[in-house]
Design an enzyme around this catalytic site. Structure first.
Site, PDB file in Angstrom:
ATOM      1  N   ILE A  17       0.816  -1.215   0.000  1.00  0.00           N
ATOM      2  CA  ILE A  17       0.000   0.000   0.000  1.00  0.00           C
ATOM      3  C   ILE A  17       0.853   1.269   0.000  1.00  0.00           C
ATOM      4  O   ILE A  17       0.343   2.363  -0.227  1.00  0.00           O
ATOM      5  CB  ILE A  17      -0.970   0.018   1.194  1.00  0.00           C
ATOM      6  N   ALA A  18       2.138   1.143   0.253  1.00  0.00           N
ATOM      7  CA  ALA A  18       3.047   2.296   0.213  1.00  0.00           C
ATOM      8  C   ALA A  18       4.473   1.773   0.157  1.00  0.00           C
ATOM      9  O   ALA A  18       4.758   0.653   0.590  1.00  0.00           O
ATOM     10  CB  ALA A  18       2.865   3.199   1.427  1.00  0.00           C
ATOM     11  N   GLY A  21      11.982   4.860   0.878  1.00  0.00           N
ATOM     12  CA  GLY A  21      13.395   4.560   0.709  1.00  0.00           C
ATOM     13  C   GLY A  21      13.884   3.416   1.571  1.00  0.00           C
ATOM     14  O   GLY A  21      14.811   2.699   1.192  1.00  0.00           O
ATOM     15  N   MET A  22      13.272   3.227   2.739  1.00  0.00           N
ATOM     16  CA  MET A  22      13.736   2.190   3.649  1.00  0.00           C
ATOM     17  C   MET A  22      12.958   0.891   3.532  1.00  0.00           C
ATOM     18  O   MET A  22      13.515  -0.185   3.749  1.00  0.00           O
ATOM     19  CB  MET A  22      13.654   2.690   5.094  1.00  0.00           C
ATOM     20  N   VAL A  25       5.337  -0.883   2.784  1.00  0.00           N
ATOM     21  CA  VAL A  25       4.264  -1.108   3.740  1.00  0.00           C
ATOM     22  C   VAL A  25       3.208  -1.999   3.082  1.00  0.00           C
ATOM     23  O   VAL A  25       2.696  -1.666   2.000  1.00  0.00           O
ATOM     24  CB  VAL A  25       3.636   0.218   4.209  1.00  0.00           C
ATOM     25  N   LYS A  40       5.351  -3.047   7.852  1.00  0.00           N
ATOM     26  CA  LYS A  40       6.426  -2.403   7.102  1.00  0.00           C
ATOM     27  C   LYS A  40       7.643  -3.317   7.123  1.00  0.00           C
ATOM     28  O   LYS A  40       8.117  -3.722   8.187  1.00  0.00           O
ATOM     29  CB  LYS A  40       6.779  -1.047   7.721  1.00  0.00           C
ATOM     30  N   ASP A 138      11.148  15.014   8.295  1.00  0.00           N
ATOM     31  CA  ASP A 138      10.719  14.739   6.920  1.00  0.00           C
ATOM     32  C   ASP A 138       9.201  14.879   6.784  1.00  0.00           C
ATOM     33  O   ASP A 138       8.534  14.004   6.226  1.00  0.00           O
ATOM     34  CB  ASP A 138      11.167  13.348   6.482  1.00  0.00           C
TER      35      ASP A 138
END
Length: 509
Positions: A17-18, A21-22, A25, A40, A138
């Site tokens: 769903i998302a 950079g790391m 999700v 995640k 951020d």
């Protein structure tokens, strides 16, 4: 990772769903508790020098420590082997909604009331983090989620900064997203909660206009805007109270922004109810900034009257006042006549009264009837404006009283100035002209070109640029004033250059 993968024997992945950079999700099912969650998963193969695993764990602990309506609840964190690699995962509350980035992509702009509600809830979530010494670093539309009921959640604390803890990134590395990053983050001058509020102000600006405050394809131009420019004015349909809140959030100096996220939240909520954000929500502690929130079209205060010339006064005054002025004028004329008669008396000596301090005549240069007004003389008393101009000119040209006998002699007639500029050229610091474009060359080339055009006050400062391929050492990327602008030749001209620290040579002028 594939759909259907089971993690930790209980979290079955459904779909992504998302992604960031790391990590990615996933929407997943907790088969043990029979509920839908968000999982995640840390990306494999990340650069180990950036400590991705430690940063991921920090995010888990950060989220777990935060409590409040705008904070995402954390359920679990762990890692398990998967063949030749290790899966690191974070299980969180699933926010059933969309990110603000998706919402803006779909709707382009939000109305002021809706924008202020989002800002208020996000600011409260940030306040909860700031109270625990956590700075997000951020804040952007992609990290603000809005659920089906319109409630706001702030997510992705992966690069958050803890007070009094070791950094996971080099001190000279700028973290954040360019369209929303604060000036102090770019300068690495100490990031605080005020940095998050600046970023939230940039998000609010985008909600109201459809674009970030500094919108350009060139990252260097975006960075320059955050550091040195004011964003374009908000649309006319944005209420003054809302515009004032956004403007204060985007102040270049952290000290001029909101005292805390809670104060910003109160002001944003007050703006949606029609109350004055300062008087009703913020309190007396920021009363000095009330003038920054525009309330009505600005009207310049009345200026002190300028004394018109004597003829104009005579036309405007009433008859009695004209008679008084005439009487005073006659009296002054009689006194001046008497002084002149005494000064020219053949029985008073050889007539050279300039050397006698007790009897030196003082004639007004503005009196058309006086000899002093008709003929230059070193004994004439100049008006205050003339004296100031003469003194300034003498100082600019390096003249002193000792060089010319008296100050007025050096200033009158241009004698001293002509001696110091025998070729008759104007001094380099006088006048103005268009500023040439000096970008692309070195700082030293820029100085030579600017000096050749008559601009003598040139300085260089290192900039913060992310350009590929990397420019050569000392290359000028930006300048202020911008190319083509008209500036005084004596005005400071600053060039901002790219520095390769490995070069070892200084680019400063």
């Amino acid at each position: 990772m594939d759909s259907g993968t089971l993690i930790a024997g209980r979290y079955r992945l459904d779909r992504v769903i998302a992604s960031g950079g790391m990590g990615a999700v996933w929407r997943a099912e907790d088969e043990r508790l029979d509920r839908t969650v968000a999982v995640k998963v840390l990306h494999a193969g990340l650069d180990g020098s950036q400590h991705p695993r430690d940063r991921f764990e920090r995010e888990a602990k950060t989220l777990a420590s935060l409590k409040g309506p705008g904070c995402v609840e954390v359920y679990d964190f762990g890692e398990e082997p998967d063949g030749d690699r290790t899966i690191v995962y974070l299980v969180m509350e699933l926010v059933d909604g969309v990110s603000l980035a998706e919402l803006l992509h779909r709707e382009e702009r939000l109305d002021p009331a809706r924008t202020m509600r989002i800002v208020a809830e996000a600011a409260e979530a940030l306040a909860a983090a700031h109270r625990r010494g956590i700075v997000h670093r951020d804040i952007k539309p992609g990290n603000i989620l809005i659920d089906a009921d319109g409630r706001v959640k702030v997510v992705d604390f992966g690069i958050s900064l803890f007070a009094n803890r070791s950094r996971l990134t080099p001190s000279d590395q700028v973290l954040g997203t360019a369209p929303y990053v604060s000036p102090e983050q770019l300068r690495d001058k100490g990031v605080t909660g005020a940095s998050d509020l600046y970023s939230l102000g940039a998000v609010a600006y985008e909600c109201l206009t459809g674009t970030p405050p500094f919108d350009a394809a060139d990252p260097a131009a975006v960075i320059h805007g955050h550091l040195y420019s004011e964003p374009p004015a908000l649309p006319a349909d944005v209420p003054a109270e809302v515009a004032g809140i956004v403007s204060r959030s985007l102040s270049k100096s952290p000290e001029e922004r909101w005292e805390s996220g809670d104060v910003l939240a109160a002001a944003a909520r007050a703006a949606t109810t029609g109350e004055h954000p300062v008087a009703k929500a913020i309190g007396s502690s920021i009363g000095a900034r009330t003038a920054e929130v525009p309330q009505a079209p600005f009207t310049s205060p009345p200026q002190p009257p300028v004394t018109p010339p004597p003829a104009a006064v005579e036309r405007e005054e009433d008859p009695r006042r004209r008679r008084r002025i005439a009487f005073i004028g006659v009296a002054v004329a009689l006194v001046l006549t008497a002084i002149a008669v005494l000064a020219l008396n053949p029985f008073s000596g050889d007539g050279n009264v300039a050397g006698d301090e007790d009897t030196t005549p003082t004639a007004s240069a503005s009196d058309p009837g006086s000899a002093a007004a008709q003929e230059p003389s070193s004994t004439v008393s100049a008006t205050p404006t003339e004296s100031a101009a003469q003194t300034s000119a003498a100082a600019d040209e390096g003249g002193t009283e000792g060089d010319s006998g008296t100050e007025s002699e050096g200033a009158e007639g241009g004698g001293t100035e002509d001696e110091e500029t025998p070729d008759g050229n104007e001094p380099a610091q006088e006048g103005s002209g268009p500023v040439p474009d000096v970008t692309g060359g070195t700082t030293f080339d820029a100085q030579d070109q600017l000096n050749g055009e008559g601009f003598a006050n040139v300085t260089a400062e290192v900039g913060y640029y992310y350009i590929r391929p990397e420019p050569a050492h000392c290359t000028v990327i930006q300048q202020s004033p911008a190319p083509g602008e008209t500036a005084d030749y004596s005005a400071p001209i600053t060039v901002y250059f790219h520095e390769r620290t490995a070069e070892g040579t200084s680019c400063l002028l």
